[in-house]
Design an enzyme around this catalytic site. Sequence first.
Site, PDB file in Angstrom:
ATOM      1  N   SER A 291     -10.607  40.900 -55.031  1.00 24.43           N
ATOM      2  CA  SER A 291     -10.799  40.275 -56.131  1.00 24.43           C
ATOM      3  C   SER A 291     -11.457  38.670 -55.731  1.00 24.43           C
ATOM      4  O   SER A 291     -11.263  38.222 -56.634  1.00 24.43           O
ATOM      5  CB  SER A 291      -9.265  39.830 -57.263  1.00 24.43           C
ATOM      6  OG  SER A 291      -9.125  41.022 -57.536  1.00 24.43           O
TER       7      SER A 291
ATOM      8  N   ASN B 210     -17.165  45.644 -49.031  1.00 26.92           N
ATOM      9  CA  ASN B 210     -16.998  47.020 -49.189  1.00 26.92           C
ATOM     10  C   ASN B 210     -17.219  47.937 -50.267  1.00 26.92           C
ATOM     11  O   ASN B 210     -17.353  47.779 -50.912  1.00 26.92           O
ATOM     12  CB  ASN B 210     -15.652  46.873 -48.631  1.00 26.92           C
ATOM     13  CG  ASN B 210     -15.185  49.085 -49.045  1.00 26.92           C
ATOM     14  OD1 ASN B 210     -16.489  49.170 -48.901  1.00 26.92           O
ATOM     15  ND2 ASN B 210     -13.510  48.410 -49.135  1.00 26.92           N
ATOM     16  N   TRP B 211     -19.044  48.492 -50.027  1.00 23.06           N
ATOM     17  CA  TRP B 211     -19.533  49.164 -51.737  1.00 23.06           C
ATOM     18  C   TRP B 211     -17.956  50.116 -51.969  1.00 23.06           C
ATOM     19  O   TRP B 211     -18.726  51.285 -52.956  1.00 23.06           O
ATOM     20  CB  TRP B 211     -20.672  49.810 -51.270  1.00 23.06           C
ATOM     21  CG  TRP B 211     -21.829  48.398 -50.535  1.00 23.06           C
ATOM     22  CD1 TRP B 211     -21.120  47.141 -50.546  1.00 23.06           C
ATOM     23  CD2 TRP B 211     -23.159  48.907 -50.556  1.00 23.06           C
ATOM     24  NE1 TRP B 211     -22.549  46.759 -50.511  1.00 23.06           N
ATOM     25  CE2 TRP B 211     -23.740  47.536 -50.307  1.00 23.06           C
ATOM     26  CE3 TRP B 211     -23.897  49.903 -49.953  1.00 23.06           C
ATOM     27  CZ2 TRP B 211     -24.932  47.169 -49.883  1.00 23.06           C
ATOM     28  CZ3 TRP B 211     -25.140  49.796 -49.980  1.00 23.06           C
ATOM     29  CH2 TRP B 211     -25.436  48.264 -49.626  1.00 23.06           C
ATOM     30  N   LYS B 212     -17.159  51.175 -51.055  1.00 18.81           N
ATOM     31  CA  LYS B 212     -16.402  52.072 -51.736  1.00 18.81           C
ATOM     32  C   LYS B 212     -17.830  52.800 -52.041  1.00 18.81           C
ATOM     33  O   LYS B 212     -18.701  53.015 -51.141  1.00 18.81           O
ATOM     34  CB  LYS B 212     -15.436  51.821 -52.876  1.00 18.81           C
ATOM     35  CG  LYS B 212     -14.763  50.257 -51.952  1.00 18.81           C
ATOM     36  CD  LYS B 212     -13.717  49.981 -53.235  1.00 18.81           C
ATOM     37  CE  LYS B 212     -13.351  48.994 -52.756  1.00 18.81           C
ATOM     38  NZ  LYS B 212     -12.015  48.639 -53.715  1.00 18.81           N
TER      39      LYS B 212
ATOM     40  N   GLU C 133      -6.662  51.817 -50.066  1.00 17.92           N
ATOM     41  CA  GLU C 133      -6.971  53.119 -50.401  1.00 17.92           C
ATOM     42  C   GLU C 133      -7.637  54.195 -49.771  1.00 17.92           C
ATOM     43  O   GLU C 133      -6.917  55.157 -50.195  1.00 17.92           O
ATOM     44  CB  GLU C 133      -8.770  53.281 -51.224  1.00 17.92           C
ATOM     45  CG  GLU C 133      -8.330  51.863 -52.477  1.00 17.92           C
ATOM     46  CD  GLU C 133      -9.706  51.473 -52.850  1.00 17.92           C
ATOM     47  OE1 GLU C 133     -10.516  51.837 -52.137  1.00 17.92           O
ATOM     48  OE2 GLU C 133      -9.633  50.108 -53.294  1.00 17.92           O
TER      49      GLU C 133
ATOM     50  N   GLU D 107      -5.224  42.345 -47.206  1.00 15.42           N
ATOM     51  CA  GLU D 107      -6.370  42.615 -48.523  1.00 15.42           C
ATOM     52  C   GLU D 107      -4.495  43.582 -49.660  1.00 15.42           C
ATOM     53  O   GLU D 107      -4.296  44.624 -49.519  1.00 15.42           O
ATOM     54  CB  GLU D 107      -6.466  44.098 -48.431  1.00 15.42           C
ATOM     55  CG  GLU D 107      -8.461  43.736 -48.182  1.00 15.42           C
ATOM     56  CD  GLU D 107      -9.373  44.390 -48.707  1.00 15.42           C
ATOM     57  OE1 GLU D 107     -10.581  44.228 -48.775  1.00 15.42           O
ATOM     58  OE2 GLU D 107      -9.416  45.446 -48.477  1.00 15.42           O
TER      59      GLU D 107
ATOM     60  N   GLY E  47     -14.683  43.830 -52.472  1.00 13.22           N
ATOM     61  CA  GLY E  47     -15.737  45.339 -52.972  1.00 13.22           C
ATOM     62  C   GLY E  47     -16.447  44.622 -54.223  1.00 13.22           C
ATOM     63  O   GLY E  47     -17.417  44.039 -54.019  1.00 13.22           O
ATOM     64  N   GLY E  48     -16.120  44.630 -55.058  1.00 14.30           N
ATOM     65  CA  GLY E  48     -16.600  44.737 -56.948  1.00 14.30           C
ATOM     66  C   GLY E  48     -17.724  43.419 -56.452  1.00 14.30           C
ATOM     67  O   GLY E  48     -19.099  43.924 -56.797  1.00 14.30           O
TER      68      GLY E  48
ATOM     69  N   HIS F   3      -8.741  51.170 -44.900  1.00 11.56           N
ATOM     70  CA  HIS F   3      -8.345  50.577 -46.397  1.00 11.56           C
ATOM     71  C   HIS F   3      -6.924  50.942 -46.686  1.00 11.56           C
ATOM     72  O   HIS F   3      -6.705  52.375 -46.640  1.00 11.56           O
ATOM     73  CB  HIS F   3      -9.418  50.843 -46.787  1.00 11.56           C
ATOM     74  CG  HIS F   3      -9.674  50.059 -48.331  1.00 11.56           C
ATOM     75  ND1 HIS F   3      -9.356  50.454 -49.097  1.00 11.56           N
ATOM     76  CD2 HIS F   3     -10.203  48.955 -48.115  1.00 11.56           C
ATOM     77  CE1 HIS F   3      -9.420  49.525 -50.118  1.00 11.56           C
ATOM     78  NE2 HIS F   3     -10.172  48.223 -49.166  1.00 11.56           N
TER      79      HIS F   3
ATOM     80  N   GLY G 112      -8.911  45.299 -57.008  1.00 10.79           N
ATOM     81  CA  GLY G 112      -9.834  45.301 -58.627  1.00 10.79           C
ATOM     82  C   GLY G 112      -9.523  44.915 -59.098  1.00 10.79           C
ATOM     83  O   GLY G 112      -9.263  45.681 -60.261  1.00 10.79           O
TER      84      GLY G 112
HETATM   85  P1  13P Z   1     -11.599  43.505 -54.952  1.00 12.61           P
HETATM   86  O1  13P Z   1     -12.598  42.686 -54.516  1.00 12.61           O
HETATM   87  O2  13P Z   1     -12.677  44.660 -55.442  1.00 12.61           O
HETATM   88  O3  13P Z   1     -10.786  42.936 -55.259  1.00 12.61           O
HETATM   89  O4  13P Z   1     -11.811  44.568 -52.985  1.00 12.61           O
HETATM   90  C1  13P Z   1     -11.073  44.446 -52.397  1.00 12.61           C
HETATM   91  C2  13P Z   1     -11.289  45.382 -51.816  1.00 12.61           C
HETATM   92  O5  13P Z   1     -10.725  46.163 -51.694  1.00 12.61           O
HETATM   93  C3  13P Z   1     -12.447  45.672 -50.360  1.00 12.61           C
HETATM   94  O6  13P Z   1     -12.157  46.375 -49.083  1.00 12.61           O
END
Ligand code: 13P
Length: 249
Positions: free
Chosen positions: A213, A9-11, A97, A167, A234-235, A95, A173
């Site tokens: 993470s 997920n590149w956000k 967020e 999640e 994510g990251g 998600h 993050g």
């Molecule tokens: P991180 O891997 O950066 O913690 O993000 C997880 C995430 O929200 C994937 O959708």
Amino acid sequence: MVRPIIAGNWKMHKTVAEAIAFVAQLRSAFPTAPDREVIVAPPFTALGAAAEAVRGSFIRLSAQNLHEAEKGAYTGEISGAMLREAGCTHVIVGHSERRTLFGEGNDRINRKLLAALGVGLRPIFCVGESLGEREAGRREEVVAGQLKEGLNNLTADDIGSLIIAYEPVWAIGTGKTATPDQAEEVHRSIREWIARLYGPKRAADLAILYGGSVTPKNIAELMAQPDIDGALVGGASLEVDSFVRIIGY
Ligand code: 13P
């Protein structure tokens, strides 16, 4: 046994040019397709170019969100049919967020899931508790509520198209991964919940991803758990090197 799924997920990261370069490098890192389902979720603006870039490869394309209506006066929004046309096979729904920063509740997320399924997109449906909810002993109740309300009116066939991602909000993050045992406990309870409502076959076939993470260092121990079928990253999905290492755990 579910085929492992690794999704990035590149956000709100990567321009069109960066997305094209990433996909080219990812393709060349795997001259033969890995034994995993690999999905990338670029921002809306890069979907068209990414669809071209992944064509004929092992990589599938996901959007990060959709609007629940088919069309209409919804300035700034994107429908499921538009995502299909852009080349998406998957879409992330619910998600944390979207829930916390954009006010999406379970009812809205339910309508988005139905809209995605209605146009043939496979939803990656995210659930998970906050730190406060976990510390207050409400983890089970929160996740069960997200499942119950989010999956309202979905049929057993719909469940066959669904991917669930657990999640925990406190792990996103933050560098704080849930321990494999903590994640497994929730994954198992999600599968049991699906089994009660939709039968053991649907539950056994359902892919339940862990997100929060995930890194090349912790992926193997997470994937060793019986009810963890993949990761939503994510990251660590933003750099080709670390994403390749996660895929090849
Ligand atoms: P991180 O891997 O950066 O913690 O993000 C997880 C995430 O929200 C994937 O959708």
